[in-house]
Design a protein around this motif. Structure first.
Motif, PDB file in Angstrom:
ATOM      1  N   ALA A   1       0.825  -1.212   0.000  1.00 57.06           N
ATOM      2  CA  ALA A   1       0.000   0.000   0.000  1.00 57.06           C
ATOM      3  C   ALA A   1       0.857   1.260   0.000  1.00 57.06           C
ATOM      4  O   ALA A   1       0.460   2.283  -0.554  1.00 57.06           O
ATOM      5  N   SER A   2       2.023   1.197   0.595  1.00 54.59           N
ATOM      6  CA  SER A   2       2.877   2.384   0.667  1.00 54.59           C
ATOM      7  C   SER A   2       4.038   2.344  -0.328  1.00 54.59           C
ATOM      8  O   SER A   2       4.911   3.209  -0.272  1.00 54.59           O
ATOM      9  N   ALA A   3       4.040   1.384  -1.239  1.00 54.91           N
ATOM     10  CA  ALA A   3       5.129   1.276  -2.215  1.00 54.91           C
ATOM     11  C   ALA A   3       5.051   2.432  -3.214  1.00 54.91           C
ATOM     12  O   ALA A   3       3.969   2.811  -3.661  1.00 54.91           O
ATOM     13  N   PRO A   4       6.201   2.984  -3.572  1.00 56.05           N
ATOM     14  CA  PRO A   4       6.193   4.154  -4.460  1.00 56.05           C
ATOM     15  C   PRO A   4       5.951   3.834  -5.935  1.00 56.05           C
ATOM     16  O   PRO A   4       5.494   4.684  -6.674  1.00 56.05           O
TER      17      PRO A   4
ATOM     18  N   PHE B   1       4.740   1.021  -9.273  1.00 56.46           N
ATOM     19  CA  PHE B   1       3.901  -0.102  -9.668  1.00 56.46           C
ATOM     20  C   PHE B   1       4.676  -1.417  -9.611  1.00 56.46           C
ATOM     21  O   PHE B   1       4.148  -2.443  -9.177  1.00 56.46           O
ATOM     22  N   GLY B   2       5.938  -1.422 -10.039  1.00 55.91           N
ATOM     23  CA  GLY B   2       6.741  -2.646 -10.056  1.00 55.91           C
ATOM     24  C   GLY B   2       6.934  -3.240  -8.668  1.00 55.91           C
ATOM     25  O   GLY B   2       6.828  -4.452  -8.486  1.00 55.91           O
ATOM     26  N   ILE B   3       7.190  -2.382  -7.701  1.00 56.07           N
ATOM     27  CA  ILE B   3       7.364  -2.860  -6.325  1.00 56.07           C
ATOM     28  C   ILE B   3       6.046  -3.403  -5.787  1.00 56.07           C
ATOM     29  O   ILE B   3       6.008  -4.461  -5.157  1.00 56.07           O
ATOM     30  N   ARG B   4       4.940  -2.688  -6.065  1.00 51.50           N
ATOM     31  CA  ARG B   4       3.621  -3.184  -5.623  1.00 51.50           C
ATOM     32  C   ARG B   4       3.312  -4.539  -6.243  1.00 51.50           C
ATOM     33  O   ARG B   4       2.826  -5.453  -5.571  1.00 51.50           O
ATOM     34  N   HIS B   5       3.605  -4.671  -7.527  1.00 47.33           N
ATOM     35  CA  HIS B   5       3.340  -5.933  -8.223  1.00 47.33           C
ATOM     36  C   HIS B   5       4.159  -7.081  -7.616  1.00 47.33           C
ATOM     37  O   HIS B   5       3.641  -8.178  -7.402  1.00 47.33           O
ATOM     38  N   THR B   6       5.424  -6.825  -7.338  1.00 42.19           N
ATOM     39  CA  THR B   6       6.276  -7.846  -6.719  1.00 42.19           C
ATOM     40  C   THR B   6       5.755  -8.237  -5.338  1.00 42.19           C
ATOM     41  O   THR B   6       5.685  -9.428  -5.003  1.00 42.19           O
ATOM     42  N   LEU B   7       5.371  -7.262  -4.553  1.00 42.74           N
ATOM     43  CA  LEU B   7       4.843  -7.556  -3.218  1.00 42.74           C
ATOM     44  C   LEU B   7       3.522  -8.326  -3.300  1.00 42.74           C
ATOM     45  O   LEU B   7       3.278  -9.238  -2.502  1.00 42.74           O
TER      46      LEU B   7
END
Length: 97
Positions: free
Chosen positions: A27-30, A32-38
Motif C-alpha cells: 500500500a505504501s510502495a512508491p 507499480f513494479g514494487i507493488r506488483h512484486t509484493l
C-alpha cells in the motif's frame, strides 16, 4: 489431541502476519513494479495460509490417527472392449433338430 495443532495454528498465524505486513508495504510502495512484486509474494503467502488452514481443520476435526472417511481408491472403469458381452466363436453353433 496431540500438540501438533498448536504448531499448525502458529504456522497459520505467522503466514497471516506476513500477509498483513506485505499488504501494508504494498500500500505504501512508491512504484507499480514494487507493488506488483509484493502482491506476488502475498499470493504465495495466501497459498501457504490456505494449506495451514486446511491442515488445521483436518487435525482439529478428526481423532487420531486423523484419517477422514475417504472412499476407497478410485478405479477407472474397464474399457468396453476388455470383456466382450457376446462370446466370440470361430464356428457357429449347429442347431440340433
Amino acid at each position: 489431541m496431540n500438540g501438533s495443532h498448536h504448531k499448525t495454528r502458529r504456522a497459520l498465524e505467522i503466514d497471516l502476519e506476513e500477509i498483513r505486513l506485505l499488504a501494508e508495504a504494498a500500500a505504501s510502495a512508491p512504484s507499480f513494479g514494487i507493488r506488483h512484486t509484493l502482491l506476488n509474494h502475498i499470493l504465495g503467502e495466501v497459498e501457504e495460509a490456505m494449506f495451514w488452514n486446511h491442515h488445521l481443520a483436518h487435525v482439529m476435526a478428526y481423532e487420531p490417527p486423523y484419517q477422514p472417511p475417504y472412499p476407497p481408491p478410485y478405479k477407472p472403469p474397464r474399457p468396453p472392449y476388455f470383456d466382450d458381452p457376446v462370446p466370440y466363436s470361430e464356428k457357429p453353433a449347429e442347431d440340433k433338430k
